[in-house]
Design an enzyme around this catalytic site. Structure first.
Site, PDB file in Angstrom:
ATOM      1  N   HIS A  98       0.849  -1.202   0.000  1.00  0.00           N
ATOM      2  CA  HIS A  98       0.000   0.000   0.000  1.00  0.00           C
ATOM      3  C   HIS A  98       0.883   1.249   0.000  1.00  0.00           C
ATOM      4  CE1 HIS A  98      -2.796   3.099   1.285  1.00  0.00           C
ATOM      5  NE2 HIS A  98      -3.744   2.312   0.810  1.00  0.00           N
ATOM      6  N   GLU A 168      -3.819   2.007  -7.551  1.00  0.00           N
ATOM      7  CA  GLU A 168      -4.185   3.104  -6.655  1.00  0.00           C
ATOM      8  C   GLU A 168      -3.260   4.293  -6.905  1.00  0.00           C
ATOM      9  OE1 GLU A 168      -6.471   1.952  -2.954  1.00  0.00           O
ATOM     10  OE2 GLU A 168      -4.379   1.705  -2.449  1.00  0.00           O
TER      11      GLU A 168
HETATM   12  P1  PGA Z   1      -9.566   6.251   0.121  1.00  0.00           P
HETATM   13  O1  PGA Z   1      -8.343   5.243   0.401  1.00  0.00           O
HETATM   14  O2  PGA Z   1     -10.676   5.433  -0.474  1.00  0.00           O
HETATM   15  O3  PGA Z   1      -9.911   6.835   1.445  1.00  0.00           O
HETATM   16  O4  PGA Z   1      -9.051   7.280  -0.873  1.00  0.00           O
HETATM   17  C1  PGA Z   1      -8.038   4.216  -0.508  1.00  0.00           C
HETATM   18  C2  PGA Z   1      -6.811   3.460  -0.072  1.00  0.00           C
HETATM   19  O5  PGA Z   1      -5.874   4.053   0.478  1.00  0.00           O
HETATM   20  O6  PGA Z   1      -6.736   2.231  -0.272  1.00  0.00           O
END
Ligand code: PGA
Length: 256
Positions: A98, A168
């Protein structure tokens, strides 16, 4: 014959929330009730490691993920949680790489080791990749490619079935929900990621890897993403702590 409905992987990342085990139980059981109504979807939540054992239950419609694992199997690593420990506490998935872990020092090399530990322990992994910013020379594509290849080239091909990749973009995480990229932008990256996965694993295995999107997903934009971004699921941060919002995302997934 009616077309079979798609089964999505919907993952909620609670990050370092909520503050108490009691609150965690209440959010978890509300989400579990919703997941039970939509058994065709794979719904997973990633609570803080301290809550995994008290939340996970065999046979629950809601699976549990650990948010990170150590790159080592055991030993003198104060404060770390190993993949085997997470598995034995009841996790069946691990979020790996992440951006909030990469921001505090997880290099591609470390992420690849963590992925291997998790897969060895029998966990499925959700490998997070994504650029911090988009530059005009498309260096960001090379960075994402590096993040994908460092893990996929280090695994045994037999483990490919236990991997999902979450795209992401860091610039879209934790922001206002209307700054998330468009479904078209996401779709382009999904195609690119699949291409890179196929490069590492061969077409058959690479193209079969589920690709999720994460970054400011909410109950409003989720439907558009699930319908039009070519994704196999979502990784949801803030809205996964709100059972009503997360529930409507699960419902959208089930309706497609
Ligand atoms: P968020 O976070 O949906 O609050 O933008 C997503 C993540 O960090 O996986």
């Amino acid at each position: 014959m009616a077309k079979a409905k798609k089964s999505f992987l919907i993952v909620g990342n609670w990050k370092m929330n909520p503050e108490t085990a009691e609150e965690a139980r209440s959010v978890f059981s509300a989400v579990a009730r919703l997941a039970a109504k939509h058994k065709g979807q794979s719904v997973v939540v990633a609570p803080p490691a301290a809550f995994i054992a008290s939340l996970s239950k065999k046979g629950s419609p809601l699976s549990v993920a650990v948010q990170d694992v150590s790159h080592e199997a055991s030993g003198a690593f104060t404060g770390s949680v190993s993949a085997k420990q997470a598995k034995s506490a009841g996790a069946s998935y691990a979020i790996i790489g992440h951006s909030e872990r990469r921001a505090v020092g997880d290099t591609d090399e470390l992420v690849a080791k963590k992925a291997s530990r998790a897969l060895e322990a029998g966990l499925r992994i959700v490998l997070c990749v994504g650029e911090t910013e988009r530059d005009e020379h498309a260096q960001y594509l090379r960075n994402v490619r590096g993040q994908v290849l460092s893990v996929l080239s280090a695994i045994d091909k037999k483990e490919a079935k236990d991997i999902a990749i979450a795209y992401e973009p860091v610039w879209a995480i934790g922001k206002s929900y209307d700054t998330a990229p468009s479904p078209l932008d996401i779709h382009e990256m999904v195609i690119y990621i699949r291409k890179v996965a196929a490069e590492a694993l061969g077409k058959k295995l690479g193209l079969a890897i589920p690709v999720l999107y994460g970054g400011s997903v909410d109950s409003k934009n989720a439907k558009d993403f699930l319908s039009n971004a070519g994704i196999d699921g979502l990784l949801v941060g803030r809205q996964s702590l709100d059972p009503k919002a997360f529930g409507s995302i699960i419902e959208y997934a089930a309706s497609i």
